[in-house]
Write a protein that holds these residues in place. Structure first.
Motif: not given
Length: 377
Positions: A193-215
């Protein structure tokens, strides 16, 4: 596309146009009077948060941004046109600071948010502006005012709820790929991993959070070892950090406890506020440890590290324990969000007017409620 999270640019607002000194000259009108108009203002420079951008790479190659000057005033009572504004689209999460003084001018945290970075100069006055009952033939005019010139430092800090922290090959990219639709590059060598990656984690309808992966970090990152620790800035807006540890290193000489302590030390060197953020311990790659040895290995690791916070045992490859981790993260993130207080819609009506007036204790109770304000008449 290259990921660029820091850049320096120059901006210049437009200068105001000069005023005009002119007089009306027509046949049979010997005293037409002044008719010189004012100059137009220079163009402003704005910044707007664009949700479709995730890097500052466009400003790496175009560093000078200028707005046009305002037009000069003309005769026949004609005022100069204002110069067109320049709008710079930047990723949401960009911090705009003055490169010379270091003062933060703005932070773009909301998509579509617009801020003025440089104000265009006002237009000069024509002689029409100075006409009075006693000064019927003024010959004064003023030049336009100059626009602002600034050197700005743009710094991108991604907006994420959760940040992944750990050594190279700890399984951070594997985890974000397992719990979200992000597809980072995954390989068996360090610093994939050379640069940050973002991912949206969906737990349910209208329920989610964002995760950041850094080097990944290594010991000595503060001194420039590995990729350094400049990517840690992308974790400063997170609500919780997941400290991932490889519990099955490929080399028996590698001590996971020593690696975990090295990460904590680098975090403390970089920023004390980031070090004090809530941090959870995620023990990864337990699928490579025999089932009968897992409990003893985890207990020994926690005891040696002297860890007193939450501990999660997972395998990002097989998704073992990931569901419990996702649910715990969402509950934590949701608990930190400010609840929306619904204020009742109170409208004047004949029934309300005919109702009995409030007593003194009721008025006192309402005055203490922050949703209402009782003003003395």
């Amino acid at each position: 596309m290259k990921f660029v999270d820091e850049v320096v640019i120059d901006i210049a607002a437009g200068n105001g146009g000069s005023g005009c000194a002119s007089f009306r000259r027509e046949k049979c009108i010997p005293f037409g009077g002044p008719n010189g108009g004012d100059g137009g203002r220079g163009g402003h420079v704005y910044a707007v948060g664009d949700i479709n951008l995730n890097t500052l790479v466009d400003f790496r190659y175009t560093r000078r941004h200028e707005a046009r000057n305002g037009e000069q005033g003309r005769g026949s009572d004609q005022f100069g046109a204002a110069g067109p504004d320049v709008v710079l689209h930047m990723p949401v999460g960009t911090i705009i600071a003055d490169a010379e003084t270091g003062d933060i001018l703005a932070e773009l945290l909301v998509p579509g948010e617009q801020v003025m970075l440089a104000k265009g100069g006002d237009g000069g006055f024509g002689n029409l502006h100075y006409k009075t009952s006693t000064n019927r033939a003024p010959r004064q005019k003023t030049p336009g005012w100059p626009g602002d010139h600034k050197t700005l430092r743009l710094e991108l800090r991604v907006l994420a709820d959760v940040g992944l922290l750990g050594m190279p090959n700890a399984g951070k990219s594997t985890l974000i790929a397992a719990i979200s639709n992000a597809r980072p590059k995954i390989a068996d060598y360090p610093f994939t991993t050379l640069y940050p990656n973002l991912g949206v984690v969906r737990v349910g309808p209208s329920q989610s959070f964002v995760v950041a992966d850094v080097p990944g970090l290594i010991e000595g990152a503060a001194e420039g070892a590995g990729l350094g620790h400049q990517f840690l800035r992308h974790l400063q807006r997170t609500r919780v950090l997941l400290h991932m540890v490889d519990m099955a290193p490929f080399d028996d000489s590698i001590d996971p406890v020593a690696q975990a302590r090295a990460i904590v030390g680098e975090l403390k060197k970089y920023d004390k506020a980031l070090f004090e953020k809530p941090r959870w311990l995620v023990l990864n790659k337990l699928d490579m440890v025999p089932v009968e040895q897992r409990a003893a290995l985890v207990k020994q690791f926690v005891r040696r590290l002297r860890w007193k916070g939450p501990v999660f045992e997972i395998s990002a490859l097989t998704r073992e324990g990931c569901e419990q981790l996702i649910r715990a993260i969402y509950n934590h993130v949701a608990s930190l969000k400010v609840p929306v207080v619904e204020v009742p819609d109170v409208r004047f009506s004949a029934e309300a007017a005919a109702a009995e007036p409030l007593s003194a204790p009721e008025v006192s109770a309402l005055s203490e409620d922050p949703r209402f304000r009782v003003d003395a008449v």
